[in-house]
Every structure is written in structure tokens, then in C-alpha cells.
Enzyme design. Sequence first.
Site, short mmCIF file in Angstrom:
data_model
loop_
_atom_site.label_atom_id
_atom_site.label_comp_id
_atom_site.label_asym_id
_atom_site.label_seq_id
_atom_site.Cartn_x
_atom_site.Cartn_y
_atom_site.Cartn_z
N GLN A 81 10.82 12.62 0.24
CA GLN A 81 10.95 14.04 0.59
C GLN A 81 11.00 14.94 -0.64
OE1 GLN A 81 14.37 14.64 3.10
NE2 GLN A 81 13.46 13.59 4.84
N GLY A 82 12.06 14.74 -1.46
CA GLY A 82 12.40 15.70 -2.52
C GLY A 82 11.26 15.98 -3.47
N GLY A 83 10.63 14.94 -4.02
CA GLY A 83 9.50 15.19 -4.90
C GLY A 83 9.31 14.16 -5.98
N SER A 94 0.83 -1.22 0.00
CA SER A 94 0.00 0.00 0.00
C SER A 94 0.86 1.26 0.00
CB SER A 94 -0.94 -0.02 1.20
OG SER A 94 -0.20 -0.12 2.40
N ASP A 149 10.42 -8.52 0.32
CA ASP A 149 9.52 -9.70 0.32
C ASP A 149 8.98 -10.04 -1.07
OD1 ASP A 149 9.88 -9.38 3.01
OD2 ASP A 149 7.77 -9.16 3.52
N GLU A 194 17.14 18.57 -8.30
CA GLU A 194 17.98 17.67 -7.51
C GLU A 194 19.16 17.27 -8.39
OE1 GLU A 194 15.92 14.84 -4.64
OE2 GLU A 194 14.27 15.43 -5.92
N ARG A 216 24.03 10.65 -7.86
CA ARG A 216 24.06 10.17 -6.47
C ARG A 216 25.22 9.21 -6.18
NH1 ARG A 216 17.99 9.05 -4.61
NH2 ARG A 216 17.75 11.30 -4.68
N HIS A 222 19.32 3.18 0.08
CA HIS A 222 18.15 4.03 -0.11
C HIS A 222 17.14 3.48 -1.10
CE1 HIS A 222 15.97 7.82 -0.34
NE2 HIS A 222 16.17 7.89 -1.64
N ARG A 224 19.54 5.39 -10.31
CA ARG A 224 18.30 6.14 -10.53
C ARG A 224 18.51 7.65 -10.43
NH1 ARG A 224 14.10 8.01 -6.77
NH2 ARG A 224 15.57 7.30 -5.18
N HIS A 268 22.09 6.59 -0.75
CA HIS A 268 21.88 8.05 -0.74
C HIS A 268 23.05 8.68 0.00
CE1 HIS A 268 20.07 11.98 -0.31
NE2 HIS A 268 19.03 11.59 -1.02
P1 FAD Z 1 6.51 1.29 -0.89
O1 FAD Z 1 6.07 2.68 -0.75
O2 FAD Z 1 7.77 0.90 -0.22
O3 FAD Z 1 5.34 0.37 -0.34
C1 FAD Z 1 5.53 -1.02 -0.19
C2 FAD Z 1 4.30 -1.59 0.48
O4 FAD Z 1 4.37 -3.01 0.46
C3 FAD Z 1 4.15 -1.21 1.93
O5 FAD Z 1 2.80 -0.93 2.17
C4 FAD Z 1 4.56 -2.48 2.68
O6 FAD Z 1 3.98 -2.59 3.97
C5 FAD Z 1 4.05 -3.53 1.75
N1 FAD Z 1 4.68 -4.85 1.86
C6 FAD Z 1 5.99 -5.17 1.83
N2 FAD Z 1 6.16 -6.50 1.95
C7 FAD Z 1 4.92 -7.04 2.06
C8 FAD Z 1 4.43 -8.36 2.22
N3 FAD Z 1 5.23 -9.44 2.31
N4 FAD Z 1 3.08 -8.54 2.31
C9 FAD Z 1 2.23 -7.48 2.27
N5 FAD Z 1 2.65 -6.21 2.11
C10 FAD Z 1 3.98 -6.00 2.01
N6 FAD Z 1 11.48 8.73 -4.59
C11 FAD Z 1 11.15 9.79 -5.36
O7 FAD Z 1 10.80 9.64 -6.53
N7 FAD Z 1 11.22 11.06 -4.82
C12 FAD Z 1 11.61 11.28 -3.54
O8 FAD Z 1 11.65 12.41 -3.09
C13 FAD Z 1 11.97 10.18 -2.74
N8 FAD Z 1 12.39 10.35 -1.46
C14 FAD Z 1 12.61 9.26 -0.68
C15 FAD Z 1 12.92 9.44 0.66
C16 FAD Z 1 13.07 8.35 1.50
C17 FAD Z 1 13.41 8.54 2.93
C18 FAD Z 1 12.91 7.04 0.98
C19 FAD Z 1 13.05 5.86 1.86
C20 FAD Z 1 12.63 6.86 -0.37
C21 FAD Z 1 12.48 7.96 -1.20
N9 FAD Z 1 12.16 7.80 -2.55
C22 FAD Z 1 11.87 8.89 -3.31
C23 FAD Z 1 11.92 6.48 -3.10
C24 FAD Z 1 10.40 6.23 -3.16
O9 FAD Z 1 9.81 6.74 -1.99
C25 FAD Z 1 10.08 4.77 -3.28
O10 FAD Z 1 10.83 4.17 -4.28
C26 FAD Z 1 8.60 4.59 -3.63
O11 FAD Z 1 7.80 5.34 -2.77
C27 FAD Z 1 8.25 3.12 -3.57
O12 FAD Z 1 6.87 3.01 -3.64
P2 FAD Z 1 6.20 1.57 -3.76
O13 FAD Z 1 4.74 1.81 -3.79
O14 FAD Z 1 6.82 0.82 -4.85
O15 FAD Z 1 6.64 0.84 -2.41
C1 SIN Z 2 15.70 13.04 -1.71
O1 SIN Z 2 14.80 13.82 -1.40
O2 SIN Z 2 16.91 13.29 -1.64
C2 SIN Z 2 15.32 11.71 -2.20
C3 SIN Z 2 14.87 11.81 -3.58
C4 SIN Z 2 14.84 10.47 -4.22
O3 SIN Z 2 15.20 9.47 -3.62
O4 SIN Z 2 14.45 10.44 -5.39
#
Ligand code: FAD
Ligand code: SIN
Length: 536
Positions: A51-53, A13, A217, A120, A285, A346, A381, A238
Site C-alpha cells: 500500500q504505502g509505497g 511472480s 516455501d 511513513e 514499527r 507482516h 525493516r 505491522h
Molecule cells: P511476493 O510478492 O510475495 O511474491 C512471491 C511469489 O512467489 C508469489 O508469486 C508466489 O505465488 C510465489 N511462490 C511462493 N512459493 C512458491 C512455490 N513454492 N513455488 C512457486 N511459486 C511460489 N513493502 C514496501 O516496500 N512498501 C509497501 O507499501 C508495502 N506494503 C505492504 C502491504 C501489505 C499488505 C503486505 C502484505 C506487504 C507490504 N510490503 C510493502 C511488503 C512487500 O509487499 C513485500 O515484501 C514484497 O512485495 C515482496 O515481493 P517478492 O517479489 O519478494 O515476493
Molecule cells: C504500509 O503501507 O504500512 C506498509 C508499508 C511497508 O510494509 O513497507
Amino acid sequence: MEHTKYSAVIIGSGIAGLFAAIKLHKEANLPDGILVITKSKLIESNSKYAQGGMVCVMPENKLDSTMLHIEDTIKAGAGLTDSKVAEFISEKSAQVVKELQSFGVDFDRDENNKLKFTKEAAHSVNRILHAGGDATGFCIENALVEYLLSQKDIQIYEETLAVELLTDKNNVNRGVITYNYIKDEYKFIESPAVIIATGGVGQLYKYTTNPDITTGDGIALAYRAGAIVKDMEFIQFHPTAFALSDKGTMFLISEAVRGEGAKLVDASGNRFMHNYDEREELAPRDIVTRAIYSEMSKTGVKNVYLDATHIPENIFEKRFPTIYGTCKEYNINPSKNYIPVSPSAHYYMGGIKTKVNGETSVKGLYAIGEASCTGLHGANRLASNSILECAVTAFELVNHLKSINLESTYSYDSNVEKLINNYDSDINQDSSLDIENTIIRLKSLMWNNAGIVRNKENLDSALKEIKDISNEFLYKYKCPDRKAYELRNMLIISQLIVEFALQRSESRGAHYREDYPQTDDIALSNEKTILKCMKG
Ligand code: FAD
Ligand code: SIN
């Protein structure tokens, strides 16, 4: 075990999973309904902490074009980005942003109500939308959670793990086994469309910006089910995690702070990035991370510093409220004091090989978001391309699923039956392994031996240790608890990362081999499945 059926099951989610669920529910014919399974509470995800966007090439941003964005993405990807995928995703960016806005996401605007764009590292122009200043992920995730909860007939299982994907003898998806670790309850969910949106693998490393749900997972489950995985050696570190917040997850100091002019310095205030790359603090990065790593190794210090003192306090607080608040908790005023920073795992460029619509090599099994490997990011990335990829892959997945029959059948073969039986019976082996301590040991091993700087000797010894631990870990299917499932998955992904890293005897993007510091111009992406090994 309870047996139920859904037209589509979304595992995860974060932004990818929620966006897909909302759109699918709105647009597709789902005779058996839709289920979202999530490991923790609905909002907990990597997405929440972004954070960043989010990159968006908007027509009103006259300095930008998809051509420029594609060029920047390809340059950062160090030769492994699929240019067609980059083109497709860039061209869809304005459309998905519009949809996110229609689901309640508010990006930051200036006093004339025009969208604000920031910059960025490795972006040639300002093109990154943000929300809540530096709380972009939270604002998007929260809006999607609220929208999803307003749709009464989307079924949600919280605090529930997907523990096994079920494929039949023809390697076709039939559904998933889930485990609610609060109720200690297993279910067999039959579905013609299982969508993995489980995010990345940051928690495999001792130091990471990722929350504790991020244990790889979905990628491990897909690999167990026979899906092809790709580019598994490429982990993005990062450069600037907050060095004082070392409690399992490190707080991030966004690259956007460097985008707004902050400089990297040593304890005496001397800048060093000019010694590594002419783009200095805004180099890609991987380059900034290795520069900091090298400065830290040379002088034996635990961190370097970010100097943002040129930004007046009232402006810093308004633009970066989350970062400002966290720094203040540690008695650091970013407008007066240097912020201590060090690198941290990261983002995962590798993952389940997919098309941009999420199709994997297993029919009926899809992957979107960070768990997938579409080829957009290549070996490294470009900042803020991830949320964009989450949205575009979810968008395309829904277009694909709208065109197929999503009726479940309640019929499956002996392969599926055998898999279900493994979870229906009691666990008959007891492992003497201390799960919590083994996870800590594995995370240190990955950080030290398969981290920012790698070599054959360290990778070989990591591989041996991972195999030794795997031999001691006796639970091939049913495990006693959530942590044991996570360790089972972490061992699979760790081994794949190390094997792929050993195989890549060159340095490229985020994968740096000190014994092979050069880039080999003919090296391509590597792929692997349980079924066969490939280089493609
Ligand atoms: P996630 O958002 O990680 O969601 C994964 C979901 O899967 C969660 O709900 C989790 O509970 C669930 N899950 C995991 N394993 C299981 C399982 N076995 N069974 C059921 N559920 C499970 N990217 C950008 O583009 N811009 C940014 O500014 C940026 N900043 C970031 C800052 C931080 C601190 C971090 C950590 C990442 C950042 N990223 C950024 C990267 C970006 O946030 C992620 O790559 C992206 O949000 C991933 O989204 P997702 O929906 O694929 O997975
Ligand atoms: C950040 O805000 O530095 C993270 C951005 C990203 O991971 O894309």
C-alpha cells in the site's frame, strides 16, 4: 517425469521475480530460454497488496539524500543492518525507479506533474513514492504482469509449486522439481540458474497481512538444499491491521495514514504513544507494535483505534481509495469514525543469506526480494524499503547473470538422480495427520509462543510441539497435495524461527524477549545451514 531445460528459472511472480524475468529476457543471452514458475495466478503475491509505497531518493527531492536514507535504515535496523548494503541499495533507487517507469509503472504526481513523496514511520523526510493512492503494489505488479505477458517467449507455469531444489555432490545447483497441483503433474527442470523470489512467511502466524501463498516455501527449499539462512528470528509485525477483517489474511491500514497525521487512541479517544516513544505514532514499527500490544494486554481489549478524522472524507477517499473502500464495507467512515486496528505478522527480515546480486552460498542458486536476507533490514525493516530491495536485488542479479554462461548440460550426478527418484515413485507412507487442522494449530502456536513478545518457556514449548508435529508428518519428499507441501515447509521455517529466537537471549528490533528485555551490544547476526551452524 518430464525432463526439460531452461537457461534461467525464476520461482515466484511478485515484484522481485517479474522485474528480474523482464530484465533478464531483455538483456541476457538465454540459449535455453527462461521460465517463470508461480504458485497461484501470475498476479497473486504479497507485492500485489503493498500500500504505502516504495522508497526512492530522487535528486529532485531537495530535502532528501542517500545519506539521510541510509541513516534512517540503519537506525530502524537496530544494529544489524549492513551499512554497505544500505548504501548500495539507496544509491541505486533512482535508477530502478526509472526502469520500473520504462516498464509501464506510473507513480502518483501532483498538479504540476511532479512526483509526490509521502512519509511513513521512522523516515526523517517525505521520500516514499506511491501509485494509485494506496494501491502501490497492485499498480507496480499489474504493470509488470502486462509487460511480461507481452513478451511472447517467456514461458510461464501458473498454479505450480517448486517442491525441491536439486543440488549435486559439490553443492552446486542443477535445477528444480515442480508440481502442478491442478494437473497433479511433476517436472524436472534443469537449469544453471535457479532464482528464488518466493516472498516471506506471514502465513506461519494466525494473524497476518500476507495472502495465503506466503508460507516460506523458497526459504525452506533453499535450506533443504544446503543454503545458509540468516536472521531467522526477525519477523516484523505491522501495528495497524484492520481488526475487523480477521479471515486468514488481515487487511492493512497503511502506515502512510499515520504519515498523514492519524493518531492511535483507545476506545475513549485517549492517545497513548507518548508513553512509549517521543516519536509517538511515527516511531519505528516494532516500537508501535509493542505499544499497541501492551495497551491491548493491559486492558484485555482486542484492538485499539486509528483516529484519522482530521482528514476530510473527499481527501481521504482520494489519497487512500483502497482503505476507504474496505472501511466503508464495514460501515466505517474514516473521516467520522475511529478505525479498529491491531498488530499482525507482516514482513520477514530473515531469509536466505545473499549478496545484493542474489548469490547464495549454493553456486547457481539465487534469491531476491523478501525471501532473501541481504542485510538491508537488520532487526527491523524501515517502511517501504522492501519494494526497493526487490527491485535493486533483481536489477543486480540480472547484471550478474549477464556475465556468466547460461547453457544447460543434461548431465547430473547420483545425488540429483536420487532426489528425482523420490518424486518419481508413489508415496508409500500415509500420514494420519490432519493437514488443514495442523496448519491452524501451528499458526496459533507461532502467534502465541513466537510472536510479538517471547520468552524461553514459551519458545521451548513451541519447539517441542513443532518437533512432535514434524515427527508425525511422514512426507520427507513427495507429498500428497499443495497443503501438505506447505505444511512441510512451514514446519521447517517455524523450527528455525524458534531455534534462532531461543539463541538470541536479548531484545533487539522486532525480536522482543520479556526475559531478556535489554539489548546486548555485542550480539551479531546468526546464520545456519544444514551443513554447519555459524554465528557471523
Ligand atoms: P511476493 O510478492 O510475495 O511474491 C512471491 C511469489 O512467489 C508469489 O508469486 C508466489 O505465488 C510465489 N511462490 C511462493 N512459493 C512458491 C512455490 N513454492 N513455488 C512457486 N511459486 C511460489 N513493502 C514496501 O516496500 N512498501 C509497501 O507499501 C508495502 N506494503 C505492504 C502491504 C501489505 C499488505 C503486505 C502484505 C506487504 C507490504 N510490503 C510493502 C511488503 C512487500 O509487499 C513485500 O515484501 C514484497 O512485495 C515482496 O515481493 P517478492 O517479489 O519478494 O515476493
Ligand atoms: C504500509 O503501507 O504500512 C506498509 C508499508 C511497508 O510494509 O513497507
